[in-house]
Motif scaffolding. Sequence first.
Motif, PDB file in Angstrom:
ATOM      1  N   GLY A   1      84.932  36.304  30.656  1.00  0.00           N
ATOM      2  CA  GLY A   1      84.928  38.011  30.543  1.00  0.00           C
ATOM      3  C   GLY A   1      84.400  38.468  31.679  1.00  0.00           C
ATOM      4  O   GLY A   1      84.305  39.703  32.042  1.00  0.00           O
ATOM      5  N   GLU A   2      83.736  37.778  32.820  1.00  0.00           N
ATOM      6  CA  GLU A   2      82.880  38.154  33.748  1.00  0.00           C
ATOM      7  C   GLU A   2      83.923  38.475  35.114  1.00  0.00           C
ATOM      8  O   GLU A   2      84.851  37.732  35.347  1.00  0.00           O
ATOM      9  N   ARG A   3      83.673  39.801  35.686  1.00  0.00           N
ATOM     10  CA  ARG A   3      84.439  40.046  36.875  1.00  0.00           C
ATOM     11  C   ARG A   3      83.818  39.871  37.979  1.00  0.00           C
ATOM     12  O   ARG A   3      82.648  40.646  38.040  1.00  0.00           O
ATOM     13  N   LEU A   4      84.499  39.463  38.923  1.00  0.00           N
ATOM     14  CA  LEU A   4      83.979  39.379  40.283  1.00  0.00           C
ATOM     15  C   LEU A   4      84.173  40.764  41.118  1.00  0.00           C
ATOM     16  O   LEU A   4      85.620  41.249  41.257  1.00  0.00           O
ATOM     17  N   LEU A   5      82.946  41.629  41.541  1.00  0.00           N
ATOM     18  CA  LEU A   5      83.294  42.802  42.234  1.00  0.00           C
ATOM     19  C   LEU A   5      83.249  42.933  43.498  1.00  0.00           C
ATOM     20  O   LEU A   5      83.980  43.474  44.323  1.00  0.00           O
ATOM     21  N   TRP A   6      82.366  41.856  44.100  1.00  0.00           N
ATOM     22  CA  TRP A   6      82.124  41.734  45.612  1.00  0.00           C
ATOM     23  C   TRP A   6      81.655  40.666  46.066  1.00  0.00           C
ATOM     24  O   TRP A   6      80.846  39.885  45.009  1.00  0.00           O
ATOM     25  N   CYS A   7      82.147  39.957  47.106  1.00  0.00           N
ATOM     26  CA  CYS A   7      81.465  38.659  47.542  1.00  0.00           C
ATOM     27  C   CYS A   7      81.498  38.715  49.109  1.00  0.00           C
ATOM     28  O   CYS A   7      82.102  39.306  49.673  1.00  0.00           O
ATOM     29  N   GLY A   8      80.414  38.204  49.666  1.00  0.00           N
ATOM     30  CA  GLY A   8      80.189  38.079  51.289  1.00  0.00           C
ATOM     31  C   GLY A   8      79.532  37.106  51.521  1.00  0.00           C
ATOM     32  O   GLY A   8      78.868  36.302  50.633  1.00  0.00           O
ATOM     33  N   GLN A   9      78.860  37.237  52.902  1.00  0.00           N
ATOM     34  CA  GLN A   9      78.137  36.207  53.436  1.00  0.00           C
ATOM     35  C   GLN A   9      76.953  36.980  54.426  1.00  0.00           C
ATOM     36  O   GLN A   9      77.363  38.247  54.767  1.00  0.00           O
ATOM     37  N   PRO A  10      76.000  36.485  54.902  1.00  0.00           N
ATOM     38  CA  PRO A  10      74.789  37.051  55.847  1.00  0.00           C
ATOM     39  C   PRO A  10      75.800  37.050  57.037  1.00  0.00           C
ATOM     40  O   PRO A  10      76.536  36.390  57.108  1.00  0.00           O
ATOM     41  N   LYS A  11      75.102  38.037  57.904  1.00  0.00           N
ATOM     42  CA  LYS A  11      75.455  37.988  59.415  1.00  0.00           C
ATOM     43  C   LYS A  11      75.564  36.627  59.923  1.00  0.00           C
ATOM     44  O   LYS A  11      74.545  35.907  59.700  1.00  0.00           O
ATOM     45  N   GLN A  12      76.577  36.241  60.529  1.00  0.00           N
ATOM     46  CA  GLN A  12      76.577  34.862  61.284  1.00  0.00           C
ATOM     47  C   GLN A  12      76.368  34.847  62.620  1.00  0.00           C
ATOM     48  O   GLN A  12      76.071  36.018  63.223  1.00  0.00           O
ATOM     49  N   GLY A  13      75.647  33.668  63.152  1.00  0.00           N
ATOM     50  CA  GLY A  13      75.075  33.599  64.447  1.00  0.00           C
ATOM     51  C   GLY A  13      73.652  33.786  64.686  1.00  0.00           C
ATOM     52  O   GLY A  13      72.922  33.988  63.426  1.00  0.00           O
TER      53      GLY A  13
ATOM     54  N   ALA B   1      70.774  30.114  61.597  1.00  0.00           N
ATOM     55  CA  ALA B   1      72.087  30.415  61.750  1.00  0.00           C
ATOM     56  C   ALA B   1      72.891  29.109  60.942  1.00  0.00           C
ATOM     57  O   ALA B   1      73.861  29.436  60.244  1.00  0.00           O
ATOM     58  N   ALA B   2      72.584  28.051  61.099  1.00  0.00           N
ATOM     59  CA  ALA B   2      73.212  26.991  60.426  1.00  0.00           C
ATOM     60  C   ALA B   2      73.152  26.919  58.947  1.00  0.00           C
ATOM     61  O   ALA B   2      74.029  26.933  58.120  1.00  0.00           O
ATOM     62  N   LEU B   3      72.127  27.353  58.263  1.00  0.00           N
ATOM     63  CA  LEU B   3      71.892  27.667  56.794  1.00  0.00           C
ATOM     64  C   LEU B   3      72.543  28.643  56.429  1.00  0.00           C
ATOM     65  O   LEU B   3      73.244  28.701  55.287  1.00  0.00           O
ATOM     66  N   ARG B   4      72.550  29.858  57.092  1.00  0.00           N
ATOM     67  CA  ARG B   4      73.347  31.076  56.824  1.00  0.00           C
ATOM     68  C   ARG B   4      74.960  30.861  56.592  1.00  0.00           C
ATOM     69  O   ARG B   4      75.497  31.350  56.052  1.00  0.00           O
ATOM     70  N   ARG B   5      75.442  29.716  57.345  1.00  0.00           N
ATOM     71  CA  ARG B   5      76.982  29.672  57.220  1.00  0.00           C
ATOM     72  C   ARG B   5      77.312  29.163  55.944  1.00  0.00           C
ATOM     73  O   ARG B   5      78.467  29.182  55.352  1.00  0.00           O
ATOM     74  N   ARG B   6      76.146  28.603  55.083  1.00  0.00           N
ATOM     75  CA  ARG B   6      76.573  27.880  53.652  1.00  0.00           C
ATOM     76  C   ARG B   6      75.943  28.946  52.855  1.00  0.00           C
ATOM     77  O   ARG B   6      75.688  28.260  51.556  1.00  0.00           O
ATOM     78  N   LEU B   7      75.575  30.151  52.764  1.00  0.00           N
ATOM     79  CA  LEU B   7      75.133  31.144  52.088  1.00  0.00           C
ATOM     80  C   LEU B   7      75.975  32.122  51.746  1.00  0.00           C
ATOM     81  O   LEU B   7      76.697  32.670  52.588  1.00  0.00           O
TER      82      LEU B   7
END
Length: 188
Positions: free
Chosen positions: A17-29, A94-100
Motif C-alpha cells: 500500500g505504500e506509494r513512491l512520491l519522489w526519487c532521485g540521486q545526489p549531484k554527480q561528479g 563522486a564514486a560513492l554518490r553514483r550508487r546513492l
Amino acid sequence: MIEPQPSTSFHSYLLPGERLLWCGQPKQGLTVSSKDALLIPFSLMWGGFAIFWNASVWSMPNAGQGGDWFFRLWGLPFLIAGLYMIVGRFIHDAALRRRLYYAVTDQRILILRGPRLKSLDIARLPKIELSEHGDGTGTIELDGDNSMFTSRRNGFGYWTPALSDAVQFFRITDPRTVYQLIRSHAAA
C-alpha cells in the motif's frame, strides 16, 4: 505530487500500500562545499609536508643503509593520507554518490547506498532542515549531526559527504519542492 524519476528501482522495498512520491540521486561528479575552505588548505599543508619529507628521505645519500628504511617507511602512510585528502577524497566521494539513491514515499524516507537501505518513518522525523547551494542544488538534513567530531565514522563523513552517517538528501536538484513534499507528508 512529484513524478518519481525512473532512475532507481525502490519498488522491491515498498511496503504493501505504500506509494513512491519522489526519487532521485545526489549531484554527480566532483563537488566542493563551504567546508572545503578549511579542508583544502589543511590538506595542502599536510600533503605538502608529506611530499617534502618523503622526497628528502628517499633522496638521502647512502639511502637504504642501516636505519634509513625506518624513516622511508614512516613517511609513506602520511604521504598516502595526504594524497587522499588533496585529491582522492573528491574522486572517492563522486564514486560513492553514483550508487546513492533517495526516495520519498507517503510513509517513509528511503536512502539506498549500494546494498544498504536506510529507512525513516516520515511521521517521526526528528528534524527537517533545508540548505540551498549556489549551484541550484540543496541538502535536506533529516537526522543526525554531520560534524567532524560527532560522526560515527571518525569524521570521514566530514571529509567525504557520501560516507556521512547523517540521514540527508545531499545536493539534490529541486530541493525546495522535495522539502515541501516531505513537510506535507510529515504533518499528515
